[in-house]
Design an enzyme around this catalytic site. Structure first.
Site, PDB file in Angstrom:
ATOM      1  N   GLU A 209      44.183  23.209  10.942  1.00 53.13           N
ATOM      2  CA  GLU A 209      44.831  22.366  11.013  1.00 53.13           C
ATOM      3  C   GLU A 209      44.565  21.301  11.183  1.00 53.13           C
ATOM      4  O   GLU A 209      44.189  20.711  12.721  1.00 53.13           O
ATOM      5  CB  GLU A 209      45.867  22.863  11.685  1.00 53.13           C
ATOM      6  N   CYS A 243      50.726  15.027  14.661  1.00 47.17           N
ATOM      7  CA  CYS A 243      49.883  14.862  13.244  1.00 47.17           C
ATOM      8  C   CYS A 243      50.646  14.134  11.928  1.00 47.17           C
ATOM      9  O   CYS A 243      49.862  14.202  11.316  1.00 47.17           O
ATOM     10  CB  CYS A 243      49.100  16.578  12.942  1.00 47.17           C
TER      11      CYS A 243
HETATM   12  P1  NAD Z   1      39.686  16.698  18.873  1.00 49.46           P
HETATM   13  O1  NAD Z   1      39.487  16.793  17.112  1.00 49.46           O
HETATM   14  O2  NAD Z   1      38.908  15.379  19.395  1.00 49.46           O
HETATM   15  O3  NAD Z   1      39.904  17.866  19.986  1.00 49.46           O
HETATM   16  C1  NAD Z   1      41.036  19.044  19.398  1.00 49.46           C
HETATM   17  C2  NAD Z   1      40.163  20.176  20.017  1.00 49.46           C
HETATM   18  O4  NAD Z   1      38.000  20.046  19.892  1.00 49.46           O
HETATM   19  C3  NAD Z   1      39.912  20.324  21.724  1.00 49.46           C
HETATM   20  O5  NAD Z   1      40.142  21.224  22.825  1.00 49.46           O
HETATM   21  C4  NAD Z   1      38.980  19.279  22.147  1.00 49.46           C
HETATM   22  O6  NAD Z   1      38.539  20.036  23.008  1.00 49.46           O
HETATM   23  C5  NAD Z   1      38.218  20.408  20.815  1.00 49.46           C
HETATM   24  N1  NAD Z   1      36.445  19.391  20.506  1.00 49.46           N
HETATM   25  C6  NAD Z   1      36.293  18.461  20.435  1.00 49.46           C
HETATM   26  N2  NAD Z   1      34.849  17.817  20.220  1.00 49.46           N
HETATM   27  C7  NAD Z   1      34.594  19.370  20.080  1.00 49.46           C
HETATM   28  C8  NAD Z   1      33.419  19.316  19.196  1.00 49.46           C
HETATM   29  N3  NAD Z   1      32.449  18.721  18.952  1.00 49.46           N
HETATM   30  N4  NAD Z   1      33.102  20.228  18.917  1.00 49.46           N
HETATM   31  C9  NAD Z   1      33.561  21.570  19.353  1.00 49.46           C
HETATM   32  N5  NAD Z   1      35.073  21.497  19.322  1.00 49.46           N
HETATM   33  C10 NAD Z   1      35.170  20.108  20.487  1.00 49.46           C
HETATM   34  O7  NAD Z   1      41.220  16.740  18.619  1.00 49.46           O
HETATM   35  P2  NAD Z   1      42.339  15.691  19.633  1.00 49.46           P
HETATM   36  O8  NAD Z   1      42.256  14.072  19.440  1.00 49.46           O
HETATM   37  O9  NAD Z   1      43.015  16.392  20.395  1.00 49.46           O
HETATM   38  O10 NAD Z   1      43.860  15.875  18.690  1.00 49.46           O
HETATM   39  C11 NAD Z   1      44.276  14.805  17.743  1.00 49.46           C
HETATM   40  C12 NAD Z   1      43.766  15.013  16.411  1.00 49.46           C
HETATM   41  O11 NAD Z   1      44.125  16.177  15.919  1.00 49.46           O
HETATM   42  C13 NAD Z   1      44.817  14.374  15.212  1.00 49.46           C
HETATM   43  O12 NAD Z   1      44.074  14.136  13.904  1.00 49.46           O
HETATM   44  C14 NAD Z   1      46.055  15.185  14.491  1.00 49.46           C
HETATM   45  O13 NAD Z   1      46.288  15.110  13.466  1.00 49.46           O
HETATM   46  C15 NAD Z   1      45.306  16.505  14.171  1.00 49.46           C
HETATM   47  N6  NAD Z   1      45.916  17.449  15.098  1.00 49.46           N
HETATM   48  C16 NAD Z   1      46.628  18.364  14.291  1.00 49.46           C
HETATM   49  C17 NAD Z   1      47.653  19.083  13.602  1.00 49.46           C
HETATM   50  C18 NAD Z   1      48.099  20.551  12.600  1.00 49.46           C
HETATM   51  O14 NAD Z   1      48.551  20.670  13.261  1.00 49.46           O
HETATM   52  N7  NAD Z   1      47.347  20.187  11.648  1.00 49.46           N
HETATM   53  C19 NAD Z   1      48.228  19.011  15.197  1.00 49.46           C
HETATM   54  C20 NAD Z   1      48.198  18.805  15.605  1.00 49.46           C
HETATM   55  C21 NAD Z   1      47.488  17.679  15.798  1.00 49.46           C
END
Ligand code: NAD
Length: 454
Positions: A209, A243
């Site tokens: 997602e 998002c």
């Molecule tokens: P992110 O990808 O930075 O982090 C999400 C999760 O991934 C966190 O739990 C984080 O600890 C983990 N993570 C971070 N880096 C990682 C790595 N290198 N390896 C493994 N795991 C890792 O995202 P964010 O900043 O928390 O959220 C924002 C983004 O999420 C935006 O792009 C938004 O559009 C998207 N989003 C999508 C939805 C959806 O339903 N499609 C919902 C909410 C947010």
């Protein structure tokens, strides 16, 4: 306990078969619902400390949305779990065909920070309903909510069934080294690729997602008052850190000024008091605050009250006359800035949108069925609304998910149950008779078989 031991413990528990039983699943869902109700105030408090969300927003988007999801699942689970009977072709006369939904096994759920409670629990509801064990990884950027999530899980479920691993990149990386039967990831497209790469090494199926730049189009025949109100709500909810927020606005050039005037009125009506009372959701951290400020450089701000970095308050901001090569158009904004681009011909903007990565959402405001059909036919996007924003999420009957760079797979309502279930197809043959033509040694069998395959 190490992550490897935790995963092993869950696998052993899964193999007892306990989680497959309908009564077990229902009981766990009801326990989860009770736990949310019991901790409602703590969740509100945590989300407020992490993101300064108002009570209205916290209830609507975190607690209420999760309670709705769990109640809907409790109501329909029995029906969803029933094996489905499908037709069987003539060639297999005497047999019957069924589809059984079985749990994958162990699910890893990685959540982001923007709706830190809901986006951890909503996939969990799907995992439980389908009979899986689960490991949850909340976001490290919202630590208070992460603590409450952990407390709720630890006091509601045994760790061999559902558990939480808190932390950031290091912990996520360690988690991704283990073998799961399903990975459900919500977050950025960049990290989505890392997750999918790790999953590929173990051939683990994934739902991703992700995010992206979701267009919002206001056509010349749109109801401007309604459009202005609904876009102001959808864009600035959670300070734009949603998002599926409209990322940028395409407005027909003949309506731009009228729209902007109404839009500003709506922003002030909805958010001025919140800003004054310091109840407007804050930007999650300084890094993101600076990232958002950098989008303003070189632009004349068309509208926007004063920002307050000391409390990470970034009020609704409009940028006019934005171009596709401006910095703000290179990445998902994920904040309360709305760039406005005017257009003349809908065909032209469809072409430009199709040159970008496929968006998670698209919003179109129009009274024309032809324009509606044209956009729905010609643009690929995860999901969206005609004449509204955000509320494609408001119904459990619509699967929610992205396409292309905005993700793969979907959930919510039955789609969550389906996502966390493997569909096992089973043909039940009769032993009452046995057509000899199916076997290769019989005379004339090829010519007979050929008739069936026409
Ligand atoms: P992110 O990808 O930075 O982090 C999400 C999760 O991934 C966190 O739990 C984080 O600890 C983990 N993570 C971070 N880096 C990682 C790595 N290198 N390896 C493994 N795991 C890792 O995202 P964010 O900043 O928390 O959220 C924002 C983004 O999420 C935006 O792009 C938004 O559009 C998207 N989003 C999508 C939805 C959806 O339903 N499609 C919902 C909410 C947010």
């Amino acid at each position: 306990m190490s992550i490897a031991e935790l995963v092993k413990k869950q696998r052993t528990f899964f193999h007892t078969g306990t989680t497959k039983d309908y009564q077990f699943r229902i009981t766990q869902l009801k326990k989860l619902k009770q736990a949310i109700l019991l901790h409602e105030q703590e969740i509100m408090q945590a989300v407020n400390e992490d993101l300064n969300k108002s009570e209205f927003e916290s209830y609507l988007t975190e607690i209420g949305a999760t309670l709705k999801e769990v109640s809907f699942t409790i109501k329909h689970l029995k029906q969803w779990m029933k094996p489905g009977r499908v037709k069987t072709p003539l060639l297999l006369t005497g047999s019957k065909s069924y589809i059984y939904a079985e749990p994958y096994g162990l699910a890893l759920i990685i959540a982001p920070w923007n709706y830190p409670f809901h986006l951890t629990f909503a996939p969990l509801i799907g995992a439980i309903s389908a009979g899986n064990c689960a490991v949850l990884k909340p976001s490290e950027l919202t630590p208070k909510t992460s603590t409450v999530v952990t407390k709720i899980i630890q006091t509601t479920f045994p760790e061999e069934y559902i558990t939480v691993v808190e932390g950031g990149v290091e912990e996520s990386t360690a988690l991704l080294k283990e073998k799961y039967d399903y990975i459900f990831y919500t977050g950025s497209t960049h990290v989505g690729k890392i997750v999918m790469e790790a999953a590929a090494k173990q051939l683990t199926p994934v739902t991703l997602e992700l995010g992206g730049k979701s267009p919002c189009i206001v056509h010349k025949d749109a109801n401007l008052d309604i459009a202005a109100k609904r876009i102001a709500f959808g864009k600035f909810l959670n300070a734009g850190q949603t998002c599926i927020a409209p990322d940028y606005l395409y407005i027909h050039k003949t309506k731009k000024e009228e729209f902007i005037t109404t839009f500003i009125e709506n922003i002030e009506e909805m958010y001025d008091e919140r800003l004054e009372n310091r109840e407007f959701t804050k930007i999650v951290n300084e890094r993101h605050f600076h990232r958002l400020e950098s989008y303003l450089e070189g632009h004349q701000i068309r509208y926007g009250k004063e920002r307050d970095k000391s409390i990470l308050s970034f009020p609704p901001t409009l940028l006019d006359n934005v171009k596709w090569d401006d910095k703000i158009m290179q990445d998902e904004i994920f904040g309360p800035i709305l760039p406005i681009i005017e257009y003349d011909q809908i065909d032209d903007i469809i072409q430009v949108i199709n040159e970008q990565a496929k968006p998670l959402a698209l919003y179109l405001f129009t009274e024309s069925k032809d324009i509606e059909q044209q956009v729905l036919r010609d643009v690929s996007f995860g999901g969206g609304c005609i004449n509204d924003t955000i509320f494609q999420l408001g119904t459990p009957y619509l699967p929610f998910g992205g396409v292309g760079d905005s993700g793969m797979g979907s959930y919510h309502g039955k789609a969550s149950f389906d996502t966390f279930s493997h569909k096992k197809s089973v043909l039940k043959q009769t032993t009452a008779f046995d057509f000899s033509v199916r076997y290769p040694h019989k005379k004339h069998s090829l010519s007979l078989i050929k008739r069936f395959f026409k």
